[in-house]
Design a protein around this motif. Structure first.
Motif, mmCIF file in Angstrom:
data_model
loop_
_atom_site.group_PDB
_atom_site.id
_atom_site.type_symbol
_atom_site.label_atom_id
_atom_site.label_comp_id
_atom_site.label_asym_id
_atom_site.label_seq_id
_atom_site.Cartn_x
_atom_site.Cartn_y
_atom_site.Cartn_z
ATOM 1 N N VAL A 56 2.526 2.446 0.910
ATOM 2 C CA VAL A 56 3.669 3.110 -0.694
ATOM 3 C C VAL A 56 4.121 2.611 -1.389
ATOM 4 O O VAL A 56 4.769 1.716 -2.355
ATOM 5 N N THR A 57 3.640 3.442 -2.875
ATOM 6 C CA THR A 57 4.236 2.976 -3.965
ATOM 7 C C THR A 57 5.253 3.584 -4.861
ATOM 8 O O THR A 57 4.874 4.953 -4.892
ATOM 9 N N LYS A 58 6.103 2.858 -4.947
ATOM 10 C CA LYS A 58 6.862 3.756 -5.895
ATOM 11 C C LYS A 58 6.959 3.125 -7.267
ATOM 12 O O LYS A 58 7.775 1.848 -7.419
ATOM 13 N N THR A 59 6.892 3.651 -8.405
ATOM 14 C CA THR A 59 6.790 3.218 -9.841
ATOM 15 C C THR A 59 7.829 3.831 -10.753
ATOM 16 O O THR A 59 8.204 4.949 -10.868
ATOM 17 N N GLN A 60 8.758 2.956 -11.222
ATOM 18 C CA GLN A 60 9.703 3.616 -12.096
ATOM 19 C C GLN A 60 9.036 3.687 -13.952
ATOM 20 O O GLN A 60 9.695 2.697 -13.877
ATOM 21 N N ARG A 61 9.240 4.626 -14.566
ATOM 22 C CA ARG A 61 8.574 4.585 -15.791
ATOM 23 C C ARG A 61 9.746 5.106 -16.537
ATOM 24 O O ARG A 61 10.813 5.983 -16.461
ATOM 25 N N TRP A 62 9.640 4.750 -17.842
ATOM 26 C CA TRP A 62 10.839 5.253 -19.010
ATOM 27 C C TRP A 62 9.723 6.640 -19.808
ATOM 28 O O TRP A 62 8.799 6.967 -19.990
ATOM 29 N N GLU A 76 6.405 5.343 -23.872
ATOM 30 C CA GLU A 76 6.864 6.845 -23.318
ATOM 31 C C GLU A 76 5.691 6.145 -22.279
ATOM 32 O O GLU A 76 4.430 5.999 -22.489
ATOM 33 N N GLY A 77 6.758 6.692 -20.736
ATOM 34 C CA GLY A 77 5.591 6.041 -19.687
ATOM 35 C C GLY A 77 5.445 4.386 -20.017
ATOM 36 O O GLY A 77 4.743 4.370 -18.697
ATOM 37 N N GLN A 78 6.807 3.889 -20.140
ATOM 38 C CA GLN A 78 6.417 2.465 -19.800
ATOM 39 C C GLN A 78 6.782 1.998 -19.158
ATOM 40 O O GLN A 78 7.967 2.770 -17.991
ATOM 41 N N ARG A 79 6.148 1.041 -17.973
ATOM 42 C CA ARG A 79 7.141 1.176 -16.304
ATOM 43 C C ARG A 79 8.165 0.104 -16.660
ATOM 44 O O ARG A 79 7.556 -0.874 -17.537
ATOM 45 N N ILE A 80 8.954 0.425 -15.291
ATOM 46 C CA ILE A 80 10.252 -0.433 -15.627
ATOM 47 C C ILE A 80 10.131 -1.111 -14.975
ATOM 48 O O ILE A 80 10.299 -2.664 -14.464
ATOM 49 N N LYS A 81 9.564 -0.923 -13.142
ATOM 50 C CA LYS A 81 9.741 -1.693 -12.121
ATOM 51 C C LYS A 81 9.114 -0.822 -10.850
ATOM 52 O O LYS A 81 8.592 0.455 -11.350
ATOM 53 N N THR A 82 7.494 -1.643 -10.791
ATOM 54 C CA THR A 82 7.698 -1.330 -9.045
ATOM 55 C C THR A 82 7.546 -1.599 -8.102
ATOM 56 O O THR A 82 7.940 -3.028 -8.400
ATOM 57 N N GLN A 83 7.493 -1.114 -6.770
ATOM 58 C CA GLN A 83 7.989 -0.894 -5.703
ATOM 59 C C GLN A 83 6.786 -1.166 -4.696
ATOM 60 O O GLN A 83 6.660 0.046 -4.452
ATOM 61 N N ASN A 84 6.018 -2.164 -3.838
ATOM 62 C CA ASN A 84 5.056 -2.010 -2.945
ATOM 63 C C ASN A 84 5.210 -1.992 -1.392
ATOM 64 O O ASN A 84 6.110 -3.091 -1.391
ATOM 65 N N THR A 85 4.868 -1.538 -0.528
ATOM 66 C CA THR A 85 5.637 -1.187 0.692
ATOM 67 C C THR A 85 3.787 -1.077 1.600
ATOM 68 O O THR A 85 3.820 -0.309 1.490
ATOM 69 N N PHE A 86 3.999 -2.308 2.179
ATOM 70 C CA PHE A 86 2.296 -1.958 2.799
ATOM 71 C C PHE A 86 3.398 -1.869 4.518
ATOM 72 O O PHE A 86 4.106 -3.406 4.955
ATOM 73 N N TYR A 87 2.785 -0.999 4.781
ATOM 74 C CA TYR A 87 3.379 -0.586 6.293
ATOM 75 C C TYR A 87 2.039 -0.804 7.092
ATOM 76 O O TYR A 87 0.957 -0.046 7.086
ATOM 77 N N VAL A 88 1.647 -1.743 7.719
ATOM 78 C CA VAL A 88 0.512 -1.992 8.692
ATOM 79 C C VAL A 88 1.045 -2.233 10.365
ATOM 80 O O VAL A 88 2.262 -2.263 10.511
ATOM 81 N N GLY A 89 0.437 -2.117 11.505
ATOM 82 C CA GLY A 89 -0.200 -2.573 12.459
ATOM 83 C C GLY A 89 0.751 -3.873 12.776
ATOM 84 O O GLY A 89 0.440 -4.853 12.337
ATOM 85 N N SER A 90 1.140 -3.928 14.329
ATOM 86 C CA SER A 90 1.113 -5.106 14.588
ATOM 87 C C SER A 90 0.196 -5.971 15.070
ATOM 88 O O SER A 90 0.836 -7.078 14.820
ATOM 89 N N GLN A 91 -0.868 -6.196 14.921
ATOM 90 C CA GLN A 91 -2.243 -6.688 14.897
ATOM 91 C C GLN A 91 -2.776 -7.021 14.140
ATOM 92 O O GLN A 91 -3.667 -7.365 13.876
ATOM 93 N N TRP A 92 -2.372 -6.692 12.892
ATOM 94 C CA TRP A 92 -2.749 -6.904 10.925
ATOM 95 C C TRP A 92 -2.087 -7.906 11.097
ATOM 96 O O TRP A 92 -1.068 -9.286 11.571
#
Length: 195
Positions: free
Chosen positions: A125-131, A148-164
């Motif tokens: 899940v990627t949340k990208t905040q832009r101007w 226009e569209g300049q990236r402010i910040k990005t938050q990546n959340t990797f959801y993985v299984g317990s076997q990863w």
């Protein structure tokens, strides 16, 4: 368009002050266009440093996550690399496509990465905040700035299984060597048992 205003106000302030023979009118025009020139410069600086006329917009994107290593017989891996000598800056190496050579990585700057264990499907899940400009008028005025569209910040959340397993490429190589050594010992033991 702001650059056009900058040029027009500069020329008007100069030409009004130099070529008009009535000094009172010339000084008034020079003062007016100098003030407009000053406001134009302040607006340019404000847009560049404080993002005047802009608002932040967040885009959320969810993609399926595949193991960073494309070998199906192995457990699933999520790889990361440390940038520099500290563990503060990291990039994650991942795949969202079944093509084995198509490995992607997270951006190193203005990015936070999290790994969470889930029972569901592995995903990113990627949340990208832009101007973005608040309206077409602001976009029309400051379009030359290119923010226009300049990236402010990005938050990546990797959801993985317990076997990863989440590890570095160096640790993965060590695991591969250990697995290869175990396989050789097992093969020697089976050969010895058959004799």
């Amino acid at each position: 368009m702001i650059l056009v205003f900058l040029v027009i106000f500069t020329l008007c302030a100069y030409l009004g002050g130099v070529y008009i023979s009535n000094r009172k009118l010339a000084n008034s025009l020079r003062a007016l266009f100098s003030f407009l020139l000053f406001l134009t410069i302040v607006a340019m600086i404000g847009n560049d440093t404080q993002h005047w006329g802009m608002r932040s917009q967040t885009e959320v994107r969810t993609t399926n996550l595949l193991s960073s290593v494309a070998k199906p017989q192995e457990p699933s891996f999520l790889l990361y690399k440390n940038l520099g000598t500290t563990t503060k800056d990291q990039i994650y190496l991942y795949r969202t496509d079944t093509r084995p050579k198509k490995i992607q990585h997270t951006l190193p700057k203005k990015t936070t990465n999290q790994v969470r264990v889930t029972t569901g499907t592995p995903r990113l899940v990627t949340k990208t905040q832009r101007w973005t400009y608040q309206g077409t008028g602001w976009g029309w005025l400051f379009s030359v700035a290119g923010n226009e569209g300049q990236r402010i910040k990005t938050q990546n959340t990797f959801y993985v299984g317990s076997q990863w397993q989440v590890l570095t490429p160096q640790k993965l190589k060590q695991l591969a060597k250990m697995a290869q050594a175990k396989a050789q010992v097992r093969a020697k033991a089976q050969a010895a048992a058959q004799n």
